[in-house]
Design an enzyme around this catalytic site. Structure first.
Site, mmCIF file in Angstrom:
data_model
loop_
_atom_site.group_PDB
_atom_site.id
_atom_site.type_symbol
_atom_site.label_atom_id
_atom_site.label_comp_id
_atom_site.label_asym_id
_atom_site.label_seq_id
_atom_site.Cartn_x
_atom_site.Cartn_y
_atom_site.Cartn_z
ATOM 1 N N THR A 35 0.803 -1.225 0.000
ATOM 2 C CA THR A 35 0.000 0.000 0.000
ATOM 3 C C THR A 35 0.838 1.279 0.000
ATOM 4 O O THR A 35 0.296 2.360 -0.158
ATOM 5 C CB THR A 35 -0.907 0.011 1.246
ATOM 6 O OG1 THR A 35 -0.088 -0.330 2.376
ATOM 7 C CG2 THR A 35 -2.048 -0.978 1.110
ATOM 8 N N ARG A 77 -3.612 -2.132 9.590
ATOM 9 C CA ARG A 77 -4.526 -1.069 9.128
ATOM 10 C C ARG A 77 -5.186 -1.461 7.796
ATOM 11 O O ARG A 77 -6.342 -1.139 7.540
ATOM 12 C CB ARG A 77 -3.702 0.223 8.940
ATOM 13 C CG ARG A 77 -4.492 1.446 8.561
ATOM 14 C CD ARG A 77 -3.576 2.583 8.103
ATOM 15 N NE ARG A 77 -2.940 2.314 6.811
ATOM 16 C CZ ARG A 77 -3.528 2.402 5.633
ATOM 17 N NH1 ARG A 77 -4.796 2.742 5.563
ATOM 18 N NH2 ARG A 77 -2.871 2.142 4.514
ATOM 19 N N ARG A 109 20.688 -4.758 4.264
ATOM 20 C CA ARG A 109 21.596 -4.473 3.142
ATOM 21 C C ARG A 109 23.062 -4.677 3.468
ATOM 22 O O ARG A 109 23.836 -5.132 2.624
ATOM 23 C CB ARG A 109 21.416 -3.023 2.681
ATOM 24 C CG ARG A 109 20.140 -2.759 1.928
ATOM 25 C CD ARG A 109 20.121 -1.303 1.466
ATOM 26 N NE ARG A 109 18.812 -0.915 0.999
ATOM 27 C CZ ARG A 109 18.274 0.285 1.196
ATOM 28 N NH1 ARG A 109 18.961 1.218 1.840
ATOM 29 N NH2 ARG A 109 17.080 0.554 0.737
ATOM 30 N N CYS A 156 17.890 4.461 -2.786
ATOM 31 C CA CYS A 156 17.574 5.072 -4.090
ATOM 32 C C CYS A 156 18.673 5.988 -4.635
ATOM 33 O O CYS A 156 18.937 5.980 -5.839
ATOM 34 C CB CYS A 156 16.247 5.822 -3.993
ATOM 35 S SG CYS A 156 15.989 6.660 -2.426
ATOM 36 N N GLY A 171 10.594 10.140 -2.288
ATOM 37 C CA GLY A 171 11.554 9.286 -1.591
ATOM 38 C C GLY A 171 11.260 9.162 -0.107
ATOM 39 O O GLY A 171 11.818 8.294 0.572
ATOM 40 N N GLU A 228 20.500 8.890 5.338
ATOM 41 C CA GLU A 228 20.849 8.722 3.927
ATOM 42 C C GLU A 228 22.361 8.797 3.668
ATOM 43 O O GLU A 228 22.903 8.049 2.863
ATOM 44 C CB GLU A 228 20.124 9.804 3.121
ATOM 45 C CG GLU A 228 20.037 9.523 1.648
ATOM 46 C CD GLU A 228 18.841 8.648 1.284
ATOM 47 O OE1 GLU A 228 18.199 8.096 2.200
ATOM 48 O OE2 GLU A 228 18.567 8.521 0.097
ATOM 49 N N ARG A 276 16.758 17.313 0.732
ATOM 50 C CA ARG A 276 15.415 17.060 0.188
ATOM 51 C C ARG A 276 14.960 18.324 -0.533
ATOM 52 O O ARG A 276 15.089 19.433 0.024
ATOM 53 C CB ARG A 276 14.465 16.733 1.342
ATOM 54 C CG ARG A 276 13.081 16.345 0.906
ATOM 55 C CD ARG A 276 13.003 14.948 0.338
ATOM 56 N NE ARG A 276 13.230 13.925 1.355
ATOM 57 C CZ ARG A 276 13.455 12.641 1.054
ATOM 58 N NH1 ARG A 276 13.491 12.239 -0.199
ATOM 59 N NH2 ARG A 276 13.650 11.752 2.013
ATOM 60 N N HIS A 290 15.900 11.536 -8.159
ATOM 61 C CA HIS A 290 16.977 12.025 -7.300
ATOM 62 C C HIS A 290 18.157 12.422 -8.185
ATOM 63 O O HIS A 290 18.601 11.639 -9.043
ATOM 64 C CB HIS A 290 17.447 10.929 -6.330
ATOM 65 C CG HIS A 290 16.448 10.592 -5.252
ATOM 66 N ND1 HIS A 290 15.259 11.261 -5.073
ATOM 67 C CD2 HIS A 290 16.505 9.655 -4.267
ATOM 68 C CE1 HIS A 290 14.614 10.737 -4.032
ATOM 69 N NE2 HIS A 290 15.346 9.759 -3.531
ATOM 70 N N ASN A 340 13.714 7.627 -8.438
ATOM 71 C CA ASN A 340 13.900 7.004 -7.119
ATOM 72 C C ASN A 340 12.947 5.856 -6.816
ATOM 73 O O ASN A 340 13.340 4.893 -6.154
ATOM 74 C CB ASN A 340 13.807 8.059 -6.014
ATOM 75 C CG ASN A 340 12.545 8.896 -6.081
ATOM 76 O OD1 ASN A 340 12.333 9.612 -7.055
ATOM 77 N ND2 ASN A 340 11.714 8.815 -5.066
HETATM 78 P P1 NAP Z 1 5.519 4.171 2.804
HETATM 79 O O1 NAP Z 1 4.812 4.883 1.706
HETATM 80 O O2 NAP Z 1 5.498 4.771 4.167
HETATM 81 O O3 NAP Z 1 4.900 2.666 2.881
HETATM 82 C C1 NAP Z 1 5.217 1.792 3.939
HETATM 83 C C2 NAP Z 1 4.557 0.426 3.740
HETATM 84 O O4 NAP Z 1 4.910 -0.392 4.886
HETATM 85 C C3 NAP Z 1 3.030 0.455 3.659
HETATM 86 O O5 NAP Z 1 2.564 -0.508 2.767
HETATM 87 C C4 NAP Z 1 2.613 0.070 5.083
HETATM 88 O O6 NAP Z 1 1.337 -0.560 5.158
HETATM 89 C C5 NAP Z 1 3.703 -0.933 5.409
HETATM 90 N N1 NAP Z 1 3.789 -1.124 6.857
HETATM 91 C C6 NAP Z 1 3.894 -0.188 7.825
HETATM 92 N N2 NAP Z 1 3.876 -0.768 9.050
HETATM 93 C C7 NAP Z 1 3.737 -2.095 8.850
HETATM 94 C C8 NAP Z 1 3.628 -3.220 9.708
HETATM 95 N N3 NAP Z 1 3.644 -3.105 11.053
HETATM 96 N N4 NAP Z 1 3.499 -4.453 9.146
HETATM 97 C C9 NAP Z 1 3.467 -4.594 7.793
HETATM 98 N N5 NAP Z 1 3.550 -3.569 6.933
HETATM 99 C C10 NAP Z 1 3.683 -2.329 7.446
HETATM 100 O O7 NAP Z 1 7.072 3.947 2.470
HETATM 101 P P2 NAP Z 1 7.794 3.823 1.023
HETATM 102 O O8 NAP Z 1 8.343 5.127 0.602
HETATM 103 O O9 NAP Z 1 6.905 3.067 0.108
HETATM 104 O O10 NAP Z 1 9.068 2.939 1.402
HETATM 105 C C11 NAP Z 1 8.966 1.539 1.665
HETATM 106 C C12 NAP Z 1 10.361 0.983 1.918
HETATM 107 O O11 NAP Z 1 11.166 1.158 0.743
HETATM 108 C C13 NAP Z 1 11.097 1.704 3.061
HETATM 109 O O12 NAP Z 1 11.869 0.767 3.764
HETATM 110 C C14 NAP Z 1 11.962 2.712 2.312
HETATM 111 O O13 NAP Z 1 13.093 3.093 3.050
HETATM 112 C C15 NAP Z 1 12.335 1.933 1.057
HETATM 113 N N6 NAP Z 1 12.662 2.748 -0.117
HETATM 114 C C16 NAP Z 1 11.870 3.792 -0.502
HETATM 115 C C17 NAP Z 1 12.208 4.528 -1.655
HETATM 116 C C18 NAP Z 1 11.384 5.683 -2.139
HETATM 117 O O14 NAP Z 1 11.832 6.354 -3.097
HETATM 118 N N7 NAP Z 1 10.205 5.974 -1.573
HETATM 119 C C19 NAP Z 1 13.327 4.163 -2.388
HETATM 120 C C20 NAP Z 1 14.103 3.072 -1.980
HETATM 121 C C21 NAP Z 1 13.748 2.384 -0.852
HETATM 122 P P3 NAP Z 1 -0.005 0.252 5.606
HETATM 123 O O15 NAP Z 1 -0.359 1.152 4.445
HETATM 124 O O16 NAP Z 1 -0.978 -0.838 5.824
HETATM 125 O O17 NAP Z 1 0.345 1.029 6.837
#
Ligand code: NAP
Length: 370
Positions: free
Chosen positions: A15, A42, A113, A152, A182, A204, A239, A246, A331
């Site tokens: 999600t 949730r 990682r 990223c 990001g 980061e 940011r 990025h 990213n």
């Molecule tokens: P995000 O939008 O905050 O999404 C977080 C996800 O984790 C949601 O699906 C959430 O589900 C789930 N989650 C939260 N608490 C949980 C729990 N207790 N059990 C199971 N699932 C849970 O974050 P994002 O930006 O997509 O990033 C996700 C990961 O990828 C992070 O580790 C981040 O560091 C990494 N990342 C992100 C990027 C980027 O550009 N955004 C790039 C590289 C890596 P709900 O919706 O149900 O709460």
């Protein structure tokens, strides 16, 4: 490979910002079919279309919107291959639970990682690091595995640096300008980022400094360990108020002291070894060199190669370290969902995802194949 050869795959963190990009990116993929979605309590039990706060330009794929989100725990229906895009606060323990249950976890999260037995892979840069997998299984005593892709910004930097390895990379000074996507959703407050550049992206700088050295490192000890590259990296992360993409601005010291023209040629001529394996989402040219000093088309550049290529520009002399350039990467595609999917494609070509599979969550008594 025909559609009959499509492997069902699961997605943890479905999600979130990256999870949504996965759902789009896997739609119509020739080798993988999204068959299982997991997220937090949730979202669990709700149709994906209701649980998700969709923030992408394109709508959620039809077949996915109606799927019911599961709790983030191995169950009988979960496929062997599981992508992970979970919040880092929970990703570590949940990914380990899936690996213990026999799943192949291909993760975006930072948690594992830098573990010595966990491959941190960008196929065009260090595909051979997947050799850590059998060592990981032996050491941890689990039938599954965890394979990660870097942060990223690190992916963009590592792809730009990989063509320069023959020149001997000694020191790198890098400044990032990172998009708000990001930070996930809801991410950075608008009042903080609008009209501002925030000179802090939590954790980061350490990630870029350490992950780059592991990615450019050498497999040692019969494939059982990675010796980090002897490269010193110093990162400044900021940011900025862009949505996607990025930008990294790097100055590099190279032992062979090549001219900017030689550096540009090396980057433009860079072809990765897995390229020959014809991975479905690998860009023809992972590093594109843009001509011209001024390139005010960031969205076009970020989407080069379907969002999987890095666009390098302004390769020029640096009076301090020798050569400097900019590099732009998408990213949430090259830096996240696309990176994991490419890793899974590579693992599949290596025959690491095949074989019968029943989750240990379904039948703990049954031995795992492979
Ligand atoms: P995000 O939008 O905050 O999404 C977080 C996800 O984790 C949601 O699906 C959430 O589900 C789930 N989650 C939260 N608490 C949980 C729990 N207790 N059990 C199971 N699932 C849970 O974050 P994002 O930006 O997509 O990033 C996700 C990961 O990828 C992070 O580790 C981040 O560091 C990494 N990342 C992100 C990027 C980027 O550009 N955004 C790039 C590289 C890596 P709900 O919706 O149900 O709460």
């Amino acid at each position: 490979m025909s559609s009959n050869d499509q492997l069902p795959v699961g997605l943890l963190g479905a999600t979130g910002m990256v999870g949504q990009q996965f759902a789009l990116y896997l739609d119509g993929h020739p080798w993988f079919r999204l068959a299982w979605l997991g997220a937090s309590g949730r979202s669990a039990g709700r149709p994906y279309g209701d649980a998700v706060r969709w923030v992408q330009d394109r709508p959620a794929p039809e077949g996915v919107a109606g799927m019911v989100v599961r709790p983030a725990a191995p169950d009988a229906d979960c496929p062997r291959l599981v992508f992970s895009a979970m919040d880092a606060s929970v990703a570590g323990r949940i990914e380990r639970a899936f690996a213990r249950a026999g799943h192949f976890v291909v993760s975006n999260s930072r948690n594992h990682r830098l573990d010595p037995d966990v491959p941190l892979v960008v196929p065009e840069v260090n595909a051979e690091h997947v050799e850590l997998i059998p060592h990981q299984r032996r050491k941890r005593g689990w039938p599954g595995a965890i394979v990660t892709n870097p942060n990223c910004s690190t992916i963009t930097l590592a792809l730009a640096l990989a063509p320069l390895r023959p020149f001997g990379i000694r020191r790198v000074l890098v400044t990032t300008l990172q998009a708000v996507s990001g930070a996930g959703y809801p991410g950075v407050p608008a009042v903080d980022v609008l009209g501002n550049a925030i000179p802090f992206v939590g954790g980061e700088e350490d990630k870029i400094q350490a992950e780059t050295r592991k990615l450019l490192g050498t497999l040692r000890g019969g494939g059982g360990a990675v010796e980090p590259a002897a490269v010193t990296v110093s990162a400044h992360c900021n940011r900025v108020a862009t949505v996607d993409g990025h930008l990294v601005c790097a100055s590099v010291e190279l032992e062979a002291r090549p001219s900017p023209a030689e550096v540009r040629d090396a980057m433009a001529g860079f072809r990765a070894r897995p390229q020959r394996l014809a991975l479905p989402t690998a860009p023809q040219r992972p590093v594109r060199v843009a001509e011209g000093e001024d390139r005010p088309q960031p969205r076009r550049d970020a989407m080069a190669g379907g969002g999987m290529a890095v666009t390098v520009g302004r390769v020029r002399e640096c009076p301090v370290l020798g050569v400097k350039f900019t590099a732009l990467g998408h990213n949430t595609i090259r830096g996240a969902a696309g990176a994991s999917v490419l890793n899974a494609e590579y693992l599949r070509t290596q025959g690491r995802l095949e074989g019968d599979f029943v989750s240990a969550a379904a039948d703990p008594g049954r031995p795992h194949a492979g």
